[in-house]
Design an enzyme around this catalytic site. Structure first.
Site, short mmCIF file in Angstrom:
data_model
loop_
_atom_site.label_atom_id
_atom_site.label_comp_id
_atom_site.label_asym_id
_atom_site.label_seq_id
_atom_site.Cartn_x
_atom_site.Cartn_y
_atom_site.Cartn_z
N TYR A 193 -14.08 -14.24 -62.86
CA TYR A 193 -12.88 -15.09 -62.90
C TYR A 193 -13.15 -16.59 -63.00
CZ TYR A 193 -13.93 -15.24 -57.85
OH TYR A 193 -14.55 -15.37 -56.63
N HIS B 50 -16.76 -15.03 -52.90
CA HIS B 50 -15.85 -15.08 -51.76
C HIS B 50 -16.46 -14.34 -50.57
CE1 HIS B 50 -12.16 -15.06 -49.45
NE2 HIS B 50 -12.26 -13.75 -49.35
N ARG C 116 -16.68 -23.57 -53.42
CA ARG C 116 -17.44 -22.38 -52.99
C ARG C 116 -18.42 -22.03 -54.10
NH1 ARG C 116 -16.08 -17.33 -54.47
NH2 ARG C 116 -13.84 -17.69 -54.54
#
Length: 397
Positions: free
Chosen positions: A294, A285, A281
């Protein structure tokens, strides 16, 4: 050698150029390298034409442009939220082209490329995220179910539908226009959900004609895959009694070949398959997420070199299968589609809440009719009230 980065104290290994999986311990089906070079595989072959490959390129470019336009619209306050599919176009377009027209799809909320190939108008996707409707596309025509927001729930829906397909005599007849299979899409994070594992159990027990298509994009929001599974996800299938295969999810040709084979197996009556499309990805998200909190920038840059669109372009260019005029034509089509999509999205009318009561059942019940009447009476109290005069003392009406 595999390239490894670290997140916390957990090593993250990426597939090397030899077609091996993380740590070199898992077979990875690959037919087109990141550099755009074709390679052979003993079990899977892409039997499409050069024209097919050009079509896949176009579909990936246009679906990525839909994604980019929707992301921009959300940032400008025109959509409530958007789940980006940036970087996953190869997995989505490839798998969609591995299907037959009669196959049925149960998506998550990120399968924009699959929706594109199955003929779902992009405006209908944007309308849903704008809050205008709940997904008003023609399900029977596209064979593409509504987006599922609850993580993993669609795998149970797909398994139940597949069991019904088998009981309707639409499996193993030998008629390619009749035999039907089902595809359930989900992400790596969903494999930790009970619904997905229950779907595996039912599909295996009843030999359901369903392909479980996991887009392992490495992150379940901010949780890396290593904290969810200590083995490659495709290996989990063996514990439920059906085969699993890992494919390079950024290789549109390999994904098409693997998905096509899994669906043919399901249609012929041989039961479910788990396909793990190993991809990444590239974006957040959803638009409410900040991936810089992160994950490392060098990890993102590493995967940019595996971009599914770039490798097909490299293949087409190196083989003399497409020229600049073709690529310019596709880019021009994407620009025109984006402008049209934006204008159409902004022109979407606001829904009338009173109509909601008409959509619950095929035939409205007396109870709902009473609720609708009460709602209309309530709304009328606001419509009949005189307007507030902000210039009057105390805001008198």
């Amino acid at each position: 050698m595999s390239e490894v980065s670290r997140v916390g104290d957990i090593p993250r290994a990426e597939p090397d150029d030899g077609g091996r999986g993380p740590g070199g311990d898992a077979e990875l089906v690959q037919l087109l390298t990141p550099e755009g070079e074709r390679r052979e595989h003993p079990d899977y072959t892409f039997d499409g034409t050069d024209e097919d490959v050009r079509g896949y390129y176009r579909d990936m470019v246009l679906s990525r442009r839909v994604d980019a336009e929707a992301t921009a619209l959300q940032r400008q306050g025109e959509l409530g939220v958007w789940a980006s599919s940036l970087g996953q176009e190869g997995a989505q377009v490839g798998s969609a082209h591995g299907m037959s027209p009669q196959d049925f799809v149960f998506p998550t909320y990120r399968e924009h490329g699959v929706a594109w190939v199955r003929g779902v108008p992009p405006l209908r996707l944007l309308a849903m995220f704008r809050g205008v409707d709940h997904g008003a596309w023609d399900i029977e025509q596209s064979r593409f179910a509504p987006y599922a927001i609850i993580i993993g729930a669609q795998t149970l829906h797909a398994t139940g539908y597949a069991m019904g397909v088998e009981r309707d005599g639409l499996v193993g007849t030998g008629d390619p226009a009749r035999d039907t299979a089902v595809v359930a899409y989900f992400g790596d994070g969903a494999t930790s959900q009970g619904d997905v594992n229950e779907a595996f159990i039912f599909a295996s027990s009843y030999n359901a004609p369903v392909v479980f298509f996991c887009q392992n994009n490495q992150w379940a929001i901010s949780e890396p895959i290593e904290r969810q599974s200590r083995i490659p996800l495709y290996r989990r299938a063996s514990g439920f009694g059906f085969p699993g295969v890992r494919v390079d999810g950024n290789d549109v040709l390999a994904v098409q070949a693997v998905t096509k084979a899994a669906l043919e197996r399901a249609r012929s009556g041989n039961g479910p398959t788990l396909v793990e499309a190993y991809t990444y990805r590239m974006g957040a998200h959803t638009t409410s997420d900040d991936p810089t909190k992160y994950r490392l920038a060098d990890e993102l840059e590493h995967w940019r070199l595996k971009d599914p669109i770039s490798r097909v372009r490299a293949y087409l260019t190196a083989g003399g299968l497409a020229d600049d005029a073709f690529f310019d034509l596709v880019d021009g089509e994407a620009d025109a589609m984006a402008a049209e999509l934006r204008a159409a999205c902004l022109a979407l009318p606001d829904p009338d809440l009173s109509e909601t009561f008409d959509w619950v059942y095929a035939e409205q019940t007396p109870y709902l009719a009473a609720q609708q009447a009460a709602h209309a009476e309530y709304v009328a109290t606001f419509e009949d009230a005189p307007a507030t005069d902000p210039t009057a003392p105390g805001g008198a009406r």
